[in-house]
Design a protein around this motif. Structure first.
Motif, PDB file in Angstrom:
ATOM      1  N   LEU A   1      34.862  30.133  39.268  1.00 38.23           N
ATOM      2  CA  LEU A   1      35.932  30.946  38.674  1.00 38.23           C
ATOM      3  C   LEU A   1      37.303  30.397  39.053  1.00 38.23           C
ATOM      4  O   LEU A   1      37.457  29.809  40.133  1.00 38.23           O
ATOM      5  N   THR A   2      38.245  30.616  38.178  1.00 38.20           N
ATOM      6  CA  THR A   2      39.639  30.305  38.553  1.00 38.20           C
ATOM      7  C   THR A   2      40.133  31.438  39.454  1.00 38.20           C
ATOM      8  O   THR A   2      39.504  32.514  39.524  1.00 38.20           O
ATOM      9  N   SER A   3      41.266  31.208  40.113  1.00 40.08           N
ATOM     10  CA  SER A   3      41.816  32.255  40.998  1.00 40.08           C
ATOM     11  C   SER A   3      42.109  33.522  40.199  1.00 40.08           C
ATOM     12  O   SER A   3      41.836  34.632  40.655  1.00 40.08           O
ATOM     13  N   ALA A   4      42.642  33.336  38.985  1.00 45.44           N
ATOM     14  CA  ALA A   4      42.989  34.507  38.164  1.00 45.44           C
ATOM     15  C   ALA A   4      41.739  35.305  37.809  1.00 45.44           C
ATOM     16  O   ALA A   4      41.741  36.542  37.841  1.00 45.44           O
ATOM     17  N   GLU A   5      40.668  34.573  37.491  1.00 50.01           N
ATOM     18  CA  GLU A   5      39.426  35.265  37.125  1.00 50.01           C
ATOM     19  C   GLU A   5      38.832  35.995  38.322  1.00 50.01           C
ATOM     20  O   GLU A   5      38.357  37.130  38.209  1.00 50.01           O
ATOM     21  N   PHE A   6      38.864  35.324  39.473  1.00 46.56           N
ATOM     22  CA  PHE A   6      38.274  35.950  40.662  1.00 46.56           C
ATOM     23  C   PHE A   6      39.105  37.168  41.087  1.00 46.56           C
ATOM     24  O   PHE A   6      38.575  38.201  41.510  1.00 46.56           O
ATOM     25  N   ARG A   7      40.417  37.026  40.939  1.00 48.01           N
ATOM     26  CA  ARG A   7      41.322  38.137  41.256  1.00 48.01           C
ATOM     27  C   ARG A   7      40.980  39.339  40.363  1.00 48.01           C
ATOM     28  O   ARG A   7      40.841  40.463  40.839  1.00 48.01           O
ATOM     29  N   GLU A   8      40.815  39.076  39.079  1.00 52.04           N
ATOM     30  CA  GLU A   8      40.533  40.149  38.125  1.00 52.04           C
ATOM     31  C   GLU A   8      39.166  40.780  38.405  1.00 52.04           C
ATOM     32  O   GLU A   8      39.014  41.996  38.348  1.00 52.04           O
ATOM     33  N   ARG A   9      38.183  39.902  38.752  1.00 54.19           N
ATOM     34  CA  ARG A   9      36.849  40.433  39.031  1.00 54.19           C
ATOM     35  C   ARG A   9      36.885  41.346  40.268  1.00 54.19           C
ATOM     36  O   ARG A   9      36.293  42.428  40.275  1.00 54.19           O
ATOM     37  N   SER A  10      37.580  40.901  41.298  1.00 52.63           N
ATOM     38  CA  SER A  10      37.674  41.703  42.530  1.00 52.63           C
ATOM     39  C   SER A  10      38.367  43.028  42.250  1.00 52.63           C
ATOM     40  O   SER A  10      37.943  44.094  42.707  1.00 52.63           O
ATOM     41  N   ARG A  11      39.449  42.925  41.491  1.00 47.69           N
ATOM     42  CA  ARG A  11      40.242  44.119  41.182  1.00 47.69           C
ATOM     43  C   ARG A  11      39.407  45.124  40.377  1.00 47.69           C
ATOM     44  O   ARG A  11      39.371  46.306  40.691  1.00 47.69           O
ATOM     45  N   LEU A  12      38.723  44.613  39.377  1.00 48.29           N
ATOM     46  CA  LEU A  12      37.921  45.508  38.547  1.00 48.29           C
ATOM     47  C   LEU A  12      36.799  46.141  39.353  1.00 48.29           C
ATOM     48  O   LEU A  12      36.484  47.316  39.183  1.00 48.29           O
ATOM     49  N   TYR A  13      36.203  45.334  40.255  1.00 46.39           N
ATOM     50  CA  TYR A  13      35.100  45.877  41.060  1.00 46.39           C
ATOM     51  C   TYR A  13      35.590  47.030  41.930  1.00 46.39           C
ATOM     52  O   TYR A  13      35.017  48.117  41.919  1.00 46.39           O
ATOM     53  N   TRP A  14      36.664  46.777  42.651  1.00 46.14           N
ATOM     54  CA  TRP A  14      37.125  47.815  43.584  1.00 46.14           C
ATOM     55  C   TRP A  14      37.718  49.013  42.860  1.00 46.14           C
ATOM     56  O   TRP A  14      37.583  50.146  43.306  1.00 46.14           O
ATOM     57  N   LEU A  15      38.387  48.747  41.736  1.00 50.89           N
ATOM     58  CA  LEU A  15      39.020  49.869  41.031  1.00 50.89           C
ATOM     59  C   LEU A  15      38.032  50.658  40.189  1.00 50.89           C
ATOM     60  O   LEU A  15      38.076  51.889  40.169  1.00 50.89           O
ATOM     61  N   PHE A  16      37.148  49.976  39.513  1.00 50.32           N
ATOM     62  CA  PHE A  16      36.274  50.690  38.585  1.00 50.32           C
ATOM     63  C   PHE A  16      34.808  50.689  38.993  1.00 50.32           C
ATOM     64  O   PHE A  16      34.095  51.646  38.683  1.00 50.32           O
ATOM     65  N   GLY A  17      34.379  49.625  39.713  1.00 54.77           N
ATOM     66  CA  GLY A  17      32.998  49.599  40.189  1.00 54.77           C
ATOM     67  C   GLY A  17      32.754  50.682  41.228  1.00 54.77           C
ATOM     68  O   GLY A  17      31.651  51.216  41.367  1.00 54.77           O
ATOM     69  N   THR A  18      33.799  51.016  41.967  1.00 53.24           N
ATOM     70  CA  THR A  18      33.642  52.025  43.026  1.00 53.24           C
ATOM     71  C   THR A  18      34.107  53.407  42.573  1.00 53.24           C
ATOM     72  O   THR A  18      33.938  54.375  43.281  1.00 53.24           O
ATOM     73  N   GLY A  19      34.750  53.496  41.435  1.00 52.41           N
ATOM     74  CA  GLY A  19      35.243  54.802  40.961  1.00 52.41           C
ATOM     75  C   GLY A  19      36.620  55.144  41.484  1.00 52.41           C
ATOM     76  O   GLY A  19      37.187  56.172  41.117  1.00 52.41           O
ATOM     77  N   ALA A  20      37.171  54.262  42.367  1.00 58.47           N
ATOM     78  CA  ALA A  20      38.500  54.563  42.929  1.00 58.47           C
ATOM     79  C   ALA A  20      39.564  54.602  41.826  1.00 58.47           C
ATOM     80  O   ALA A  20      40.400  55.505  41.796  1.00 58.47           O
ATOM     81  N   GLY A  21      39.483  53.642  40.915  1.00 63.67           N
ATOM     82  CA  GLY A  21      40.473  53.591  39.838  1.00 63.67           C
ATOM     83  C   GLY A  21      40.349  54.781  38.913  1.00 63.67           C
ATOM     84  O   GLY A  21      41.354  55.378  38.498  1.00 63.67           O
ATOM     85  N   ALA A  22      39.089  55.161  38.620  1.00 64.73           N
ATOM     86  CA  ALA A  22      38.868  56.309  37.729  1.00 64.73           C
ATOM     87  C   ALA A  22      39.473  57.570  38.339  1.00 64.73           C
ATOM     88  O   ALA A  22      40.071  58.383  37.642  1.00 64.73           O
ATOM     89  N   ALA A  23      39.308  57.701  39.664  1.00 69.65           N
ATOM     90  CA  ALA A  23      39.859  58.889  40.343  1.00 69.65           C
ATOM     91  C   ALA A  23      41.381  58.896  40.238  1.00 69.65           C
ATOM     92  O   ALA A  23      41.994  59.939  40.001  1.00 69.65           O
ATOM     93  N   LEU A  24      41.980  57.700  40.413  1.00 68.66           N
ATOM     94  CA  LEU A  24      43.443  57.619  40.317  1.00 68.66           C
ATOM     95  C   LEU A  24      43.908  57.946  38.903  1.00 68.66           C
ATOM     96  O   LEU A  24      44.875  58.673  38.701  1.00 68.66           O
ATOM     97  N   PHE A  25      43.175  57.429  37.919  1.00 65.51           N
ATOM     98  CA  PHE A  25      43.542  57.708  36.531  1.00 65.51           C
ATOM     99  C   PHE A  25      43.368  59.188  36.203  1.00 65.51           C
ATOM    100  O   PHE A  25      44.175  59.778  35.490  1.00 65.51           O
ATOM    101  N   ALA A  26      42.282  59.770  36.742  1.00 64.01           N
ATOM    102  CA  ALA A  26      42.036  61.197  36.485  1.00 64.01           C
ATOM    103  C   ALA A  26      43.199  62.028  37.018  1.00 64.01           C
ATOM    104  O   ALA A  26      43.666  62.964  36.373  1.00 64.01           O
TER     105      ALA A  26
END
Lengths: 244, 375
Positions: free
Chosen positions: B232-257
């Motif tokens: 992966l490029t740095s940008a891709e890995f950054r996005e994957r990590s971000r998506l995992y922690w924000l949406f894979g864990t539900g943390a982002g959904a809670a913030l959006f809610a």
């Protein structure tokens, strides 16, 4: 005789529905001519205000036609009626209906603002209108700082500032003492001196007839009598107007 | 100033109690949404902070790695295969993993060890000591904010990781982990011993390209030669990590809610106060209508009122938002308010207030000018 500014033909107005239905105006025929103060008199509930509303294009008649400066209001929607009012009619109300948060000059300017005229010209016109009603020294006063007579004078200034063809006044002196009432009527009569402008005053007060060119009587939704007012001549002309 | 704006302003301030109630509603709503979004941005930035500070072109990782903190390992032997691909200038193994930091008192606290060549990924914001000093045996870098937790006081402080004596050789400022587990930076070989990873394994291989090399071509070749790994490029890995922690864990959904809840609360409060304000001024709107004003003119007064509410409420909320930023600046999860977020919040507040005005507009639609004769 000057040209008619407002012509009402065979006006009927039914208010409400079902058991509560009221035939408020019955076959009313009427012309308001320029240069005249017409007084509309009648007992409470006789249809004075309803007729004023119909003539002022606020209320559409159930049948019949109203022409304002040659434009028929028949079939017009709310926006088109508003346009007719905006272009040709000024109103004066018994309880003034001034905007309490705006100064006298702003209240008058508002009548120009809704007509799309704003800025320095509008302010100058509002100033002139207030001067005409003798309130040049109260431009920045708020309604609560003015007496009833002064508030009504602001309302008159607001009605005339856009130079309408017809001024329709509903009990303009109803909330004033005799002296202030006379002063207000005097202003309205002066306004009607312009041959292009007609003034219709709805009133209960027979003391004001001295300002009228014509006096029309309404009872139970019908125009039942018309007299030449004291402003013109003492002669009495009675006619059965209803049904014309 | 246009007269309809003057009228709107005066109507707004005429009933001060209602104005205050409206402001409380808007400010509460906007602050709630702003903080939730600020947390979202702060969290999103924090979870990728190490990736952001790694100067590499490509990341080679075990297939299915979800985020930077993923403990998956790959064989370091692949380094040779990677280095053989045309266009690759350098391949640097990187190891990461949790370990136990033993305080002088004997207490153990978890730490997250990061080890590399100290060039491609080196601790940033070093305020005491040097990065070069980390190449000495047992030398580690810690962040000042974790001194108390790690039982250290600065350069030269001693501790123990998994039975290995360590000494603080560099102090950073502001490298905080969103997991609240302190980052410990060291050189590659020592990091392996602290984590317990054999020298044949690595968490990632960082690939630097030769000048002029085509990234896509190199990546394609790497992927072909390492079928069980991902490149992966740095940008891709950054996005994957971000998506995992924000949406894979539900943390982002809670913030959006929370943010959506704030929008709903704000819309309802503003709608209610604007509606009652319009009802109180119906006489005035009927008078305007009797004077022949168009509906548009009356709507403009209401919309101006709504927008004034929005701008004043937004201004107050932004001040509070900046205070929250300052308060959380050094916390475990800082609230991040960016210019884009501020602009988005302004637009959102305006939309919220204008939508709130709809009820009032529907009420005014029914205003009959004839009512001026009856009141």
């Amino acid at each position: 005789m000057n040209d008619p500014i407002i012509i009402a033909k065979d006006i009927n107005k039914v208010l409400g529905s079902g058991a509560g239905q009221v035939h408020a105006l019955k076959n009313v025929n009427l012309s308001l001519r320029g240069g005249e103060v017409t007084m509309l008199m009648g007992p409470s509930g006789s249809g004075k205000t309803t007729l004023l509303s119909v003539l002022g294009c606020m209320l559409a008649p159930t049948s019949g036609t109203v022409q304002v400066c040659g434009v028929a209001s028949e079939g017009a929607n709310a926006e088109q009626l508003a346009k007719l009012r905006r272009e040709h009619i000024g109103f004066v109300f018994q309880t003034y209906h001034l905007f309490p948060t705006m100064s006298a000059v702003e209240n008058v300017q508002l009548a120009l603002d809704v007509r799309g005229l704003c800025g320095r010209i509008a302010r100058a016109k509002a100033h002139d209108a207030l001067e005409k009603v003798g309130l040049a020294h109260k431009l920045c006063s708020y309604p609560l700082e003015l007496s009833g007579g002064e508030q009504q004078r602001v309302a008159i200034a607001r009605a005339i500032v856009s130079d309408p063809s017809a001024i329709l006044a509903d009990e303009p002196t109803g909330a004033l003492d005799g002296c202030n009432g006379q002063a207000i009527m005097s202003i309205l009569a002066t306004i009607a001196a312009d041959s292009d402008r007609s003034v219709l005053v709805v009133t209960h007060d027979s003391r004001l007839t001295s300002f009228a060119d014509r006096i029309i009587f309404i009872e139970d939704g019908r125009l039942v009598d018309e007299q030449v007012g004291n402003a013109r001549a003492p002669k009495r002309r009675t006619a059965a107007l209803a049904g014309h | 100033m246009p007269l309809n704006l003057i009228l709107a302003t005066r109507n707004l301030f005429y009933d001060r109690l209602r104005f205050v109630a409206t402001m409380i509603g808007i400010v509460f709503s906007v602050v709630l949404v702003m903080v939730q979004m600020g947390l979202y941005l702060g969290f999103g930035q924090m979870v990728t902070t190490v990736i952001d500070h790694t100067s590499t072109d490509l990341w080679v990782m075990r297939h299915g790695t979800k985020c930077f903190e993923d403990p998956s390992l790959l064989s370091a032997n692949k380094q040779t295969r990677v280095a053989a691909i045309a266009g690759v200038a350098e391949t640097i193994p990187l190891v990461i993993g949790f370990s136990g930091w033993i305080l002088p008192s004997g207490e153990i606290t978890p730490v997250f060890v990061v080890g590399s060549d100290l060039q491609t990924l080196q601790p940033w914001n070093v305020t005491e000591g040097t990065v070069q000093a980390l190449s000495a045996p047992g030398a580690v870098a810690v962040d000042r904010s974790y001194f108390e937790r790690l039982g250290v006081s600065g350069i030269g402080s001693k501790a123990n990781i998994r039975g290995h004596n360590v000494s603080v050789a560099a102090v950073t400022d502001g490298i905080r982990s969103f997991t609240t587990t302190p980052y410990i930076f060291s050189d590659l070989s020592h990091a392996r011993t602290y984590i317990g990873i054999p020298s044949t394994m690595a968490s990632y291989l960082l690939v630097k390209l030769r000048p002029g090399a085509n990234l896509d071509d190199v990546r394609h070749e790497l992927q072909a030669s390492l079928p069980d790994s991902e490149v992966l490029t740095s940008a891709e890995f950054r996005e994957r990590s971000r998506l995992y922690w924000l949406f894979g864990t539900g943390a982002g959904a809670a913030l959006f809610a929370g943010a959506i809840l704030g929008i709903i609360v704000g819309t309802v409060i503003v709608g209610q106060t604007l509606y009652s304000s319009t009802k109180d001024h119906l006489d005035e709107f009927a008078t305007l209508r009797a004077m022949g004003s168009s509906r548009g003119y009356i709507y403009s007064v209401i919309i101006y009122q709504a927008l004034l509410n929005a701008v004043i409420g937004f201004g107050l909320a932004t001040l509070i938002g900046f205070a929250v930023v300052r308060l959380t600046m050094n916390g475990a999860l800082p609230v991040l308010i960016t210019p884009t977020l501020i602009l988005a919040m302004l637009v959102l507040t305006m939309i919220m207030c204008v939508v709130s005005a709809l009820a009032a507009i529907f009420r005014v639609l029914r205003v009959d000018p004839v009512m001026v004769f009856t009141r």
